[in-house]
Motif scaffolding. Sequence first.
Motif, short mmCIF file in Angstrom:
data_model
loop_
_atom_site.label_atom_id
_atom_site.label_comp_id
_atom_site.label_asym_id
_atom_site.label_seq_id
_atom_site.Cartn_x
_atom_site.Cartn_y
_atom_site.Cartn_z
N ILE A 73 15.63 -44.06 -21.31
CA ILE A 73 15.69 -42.98 -20.31
C ILE A 73 17.10 -42.40 -20.27
CG2 ILE A 73 15.39 -42.38 -17.87
CD1 ILE A 73 13.46 -44.78 -17.70
N ALA B 249 18.19 -38.55 -21.10
CA ALA B 249 18.87 -37.69 -20.13
C ALA B 249 20.23 -37.24 -20.64
CB ALA B 249 19.03 -38.44 -18.80
N ALA C 271 21.67 -33.44 -21.65
CA ALA C 271 22.95 -32.92 -21.15
C ALA C 271 23.85 -32.48 -22.31
CB ALA C 271 23.63 -33.96 -20.28
N LEU D 220 12.97 -32.46 -21.77
CA LEU D 220 13.64 -32.58 -20.46
C LEU D 220 14.55 -31.39 -20.22
CD1 LEU D 220 14.40 -34.26 -17.96
CD2 LEU D 220 16.08 -35.45 -19.36
N LEU E 52 14.20 -28.39 -17.23
CA LEU E 52 15.25 -27.94 -16.30
C LEU E 52 15.50 -26.44 -16.45
CD1 LEU E 52 17.69 -30.95 -16.64
CD2 LEU E 52 16.47 -30.25 -14.59
N ALA F 61 12.78 -24.67 -14.76
CA ALA F 61 12.91 -24.79 -13.31
C ALA F 61 13.98 -23.86 -12.76
CB ALA F 61 13.22 -26.23 -12.93
N MET G 141 23.39 -40.13 -9.58
CA MET G 141 22.64 -39.05 -8.95
C MET G 141 23.53 -37.83 -8.75
SD MET G 141 19.43 -39.72 -8.16
CE MET G 141 18.93 -40.81 -9.48
N PRO G 142 22.92 -36.64 -8.69
CA PRO G 142 23.71 -35.42 -8.53
C PRO G 142 24.44 -35.31 -7.18
CG PRO G 142 21.50 -34.90 -9.32
CD PRO G 142 21.50 -36.34 -8.95
N LEU H 270 3.81 -19.71 -9.58
CA LEU H 270 3.61 -20.03 -11.00
C LEU H 270 2.20 -19.67 -11.44
CD1 LEU H 270 5.50 -23.43 -11.24
CD2 LEU H 270 6.15 -21.24 -12.21
N THR I 221 11.86 -17.29 -10.87
CA THR I 221 13.08 -18.09 -10.93
C THR I 221 14.06 -17.71 -9.82
OG1 THR I 221 12.80 -18.35 -13.30
CG2 THR I 221 14.98 -18.78 -12.42
N LEU J 230 15.92 -24.44 -7.43
CA LEU J 230 15.79 -25.41 -8.52
C LEU J 230 15.16 -26.71 -8.01
CD1 LEU J 230 16.45 -26.10 -11.47
CD2 LEU J 230 18.71 -26.81 -10.73
N MET K 51 11.49 -26.32 -7.45
CA MET K 51 10.78 -26.23 -8.71
C MET K 51 10.63 -27.63 -9.33
SD MET K 51 9.55 -23.49 -10.09
CE MET K 51 10.35 -21.96 -10.52
N ILE K 52 11.71 -28.42 -9.24
CA ILE K 52 11.65 -29.77 -9.81
C ILE K 52 10.65 -30.63 -9.04
CG2 ILE K 52 12.99 -31.90 -10.10
CD1 ILE K 52 15.34 -30.14 -10.95
N LEU L 269 7.31 -29.72 -10.20
CA LEU L 269 7.12 -30.30 -11.53
C LEU L 269 6.75 -31.78 -11.40
CD1 LEU L 269 7.63 -29.80 -14.65
CD2 LEU L 269 9.87 -30.81 -14.25
N LYS M 109 10.14 -42.59 -13.74
CA LYS M 109 11.06 -42.46 -14.87
C LYS M 109 11.39 -41.01 -15.16
CE LYS M 109 9.73 -46.77 -17.06
NZ LYS M 109 9.15 -47.42 -18.23
N LEU N 152 13.83 -39.96 -12.59
CA LEU N 152 15.17 -40.49 -12.88
C LEU N 152 15.83 -39.69 -14.00
CD1 LEU N 152 17.40 -42.64 -12.50
CD2 LEU N 152 16.25 -43.99 -14.26
N ALA N 153 15.06 -39.40 -15.05
CA ALA N 153 15.63 -38.66 -16.18
C ALA N 153 16.12 -37.28 -15.73
CB ALA N 153 14.60 -38.52 -17.30
N LEU N 154 15.33 -36.61 -14.88
CA LEU N 154 15.74 -35.29 -14.39
C LEU N 154 17.04 -35.38 -13.59
CD1 LEU N 154 12.24 -33.97 -13.28
CD2 LEU N 154 13.73 -32.81 -14.89
N SER N 155 17.11 -36.38 -12.69
CA SER N 155 18.32 -36.53 -11.88
C SER N 155 19.53 -36.87 -12.73
CB SER N 155 18.14 -37.65 -10.85
OG SER N 155 17.13 -37.33 -9.95
N ALA O 135 20.04 -36.16 -15.85
CA ALA O 135 20.47 -35.00 -16.62
C ALA O 135 21.29 -34.06 -15.73
CB ALA O 135 19.27 -34.28 -17.21
N LEU O 136 20.80 -33.80 -14.51
CA LEU O 136 21.53 -32.91 -13.62
C LEU O 136 22.90 -33.48 -13.26
CD1 LEU O 136 18.74 -31.72 -11.18
CD2 LEU O 136 20.01 -30.33 -12.82
N THR P 194 3.98 -39.71 -0.26
CA THR P 194 3.52 -38.83 0.80
C THR P 194 4.32 -37.55 0.80
OG1 THR P 194 5.04 -40.02 2.21
CG2 THR P 194 2.72 -40.64 2.35
#
Lengths: 184, 224, 213
Positions: free
Chosen positions: A6, A10, A14, A59, A63, A66, B88-89, C22, C107, C112, C115-116, C119, C135, C138-141, C143-144, C211
Amino acid sequence: MTTRDIVHIALFAAIIAALGVFPPIVLPLVGVPITAQSLGVMLAGSVLGARRGGLAVLLLLALVAAGAPLLAGGRGGFGVFLGPSGGFLIGWPVAAFVIGWLVERTWQHLDLVRAFLANVLGGILVMYAFGVPWIAVAAEIPLATAFTGALGFVPGDLIKAGIAAVVAVTVKRAYPIIEAKTVA
Amino acid sequence: MIELCNVSHRFGERTVLDHLNLTLTEKRIAVVGGNGSGKSTFARLLNALVVPTEGQVLVDGLDTRREAKAVRRKVGFVFQDPDAQIVMPLVEEDIAFGLKNLKLPKDAIAAKVDAVLDRYRLAHLRHQHTHTLSGGEKQLLALSSVLVMAPDYIVLDEPTTLLDLRNKRMMLRVLAELDQCTVVISHDLDMLGGFDRVLVMHEGRIVADGPPAETISAYIRMMD
Amino acid sequence: MTLGLYIDRSSLLHRLAPAVKLATLLAAGIGVFLVRDPLWLLPVLGTVLMLYAVAKIPPGEVWRQLRPLAVLMVLFLLAHGWLTTWTLGFLVVLRFAILVLAAFLVTYTTKLSAMIETLERAIAPLAPLGVNPAKVSLALSLALRFIPLLYDRVREIREAQRARGLERSVVSIAVPLLVRTLRMADDLTQALEARGFDATEPAPRAGRAKTRR
């Protein structure tokens, strides 16, 4: 999928985004920009292998879709997928996957020639197989004409495949990530 | 109590740790040693990030080899480079990350995050992007997001190496106030004064062990 | 989030659920391919432009999105005018303009983070296929979190290589960038596991999904 997988996915997403800071060269006539970013796509496959490489690119595209302006020149949002180069973007993850698949198959004997061929097959053939038909359909031009038009990009893409091969082989020596696939 | 029973660790041919036998009970323990002395691997043994190739490590009786998850809940770990451990961001998301992994209810997480943000004077940064923090703030965030899990032990791998003098002093103050048993890996002799016990490592062995006054002089002699 | 093309305004379109926007975009996208007469596309383009006004998006943004396409659009138009018919040329140009502008409207009016979230919700039903939402999330976070860090890294490495006269060599920038980042990946993996992230945990079954707020 391990935690390390993972993280690799990620971080590589980047990396591809960061490679977008290199100014794109817009080829005259066809208008699709050539960027270091598609080099990043080739590297994702060559360095991470099929699964992780493909997912890293996916990925990044998630983004971008999004609304993150992560493509070269600060482009992003849904619009980039529907523009003329949208097909190429859709082809990115598949290209990374195919390159990775080929590289995994030759991992133990990976040299510049094999890495270059993998990147040509995945990074050029597969990419065009997605990009060109989309242009043909959306712009209402015959497929053959669209392919002829796209030939102008081939020299630039061959150079990129060459660079990707050099980088992939060097990084493999410094920090191998792909585990050798036993050849059946 | 953390016990190391006949612990060795090898990376391929290279022996990084060589038959260590130790019982750690003191509140504040420092581990010093030169580059390649094995101190970083030693730190990672204590919370099961590294499992010894030989022997066993017990944290309050839990074997790190078999009960890694429980051990990690007891032993918090702060890495040298905060950039590699802030995941985390946003600041508040990063502090909440470990709690989410414990599957705590949302309001319990929020309460704990608030408490830690207040205690370490990070509240004004909670909605900030972690990337925009200063070096000192990043290290403080890295520590806070471990402390929010309320571990019994906390291991810090060279927590001051990348900091300037002002932030280093701030960090030392925060460390001095910790309630937990602390194990600090360092090659920074300035920070060892207040420790109860100092271990000096060299080539995978403990070559001096005792209160700071005697061990530090032994370390300096060895480095000459 | 600072990272995003979102334009903060108060409008009906901003308040609309991302999924609705969308779905509409998808329908419109298919729709414009079914129309063969450019005259029918003009009112559609008009509607899209009107929606930009409703969403209070500055007209400059419309041009900013169309500009990169302009050369190509003129080319398509002329090529069709010369080789096939002008009608087909206008059809192609109008279609691209509508697709791109409509997509950018979504957009511009959707955060963002929203949208995430959409997703993440959309992939939750894929859990039985082996997609683990925790997972993905986590990968999205991650990367950001790491994109700005890696921008800085590229800048640092470029400066270092400039000192050696290598700043134009992609290889001399990509190799250190990759090796440094992959090395950091190992620390980061340990950091995630030290804080209790467990990749071996099975995905939560669908139905017990998180939830909604």
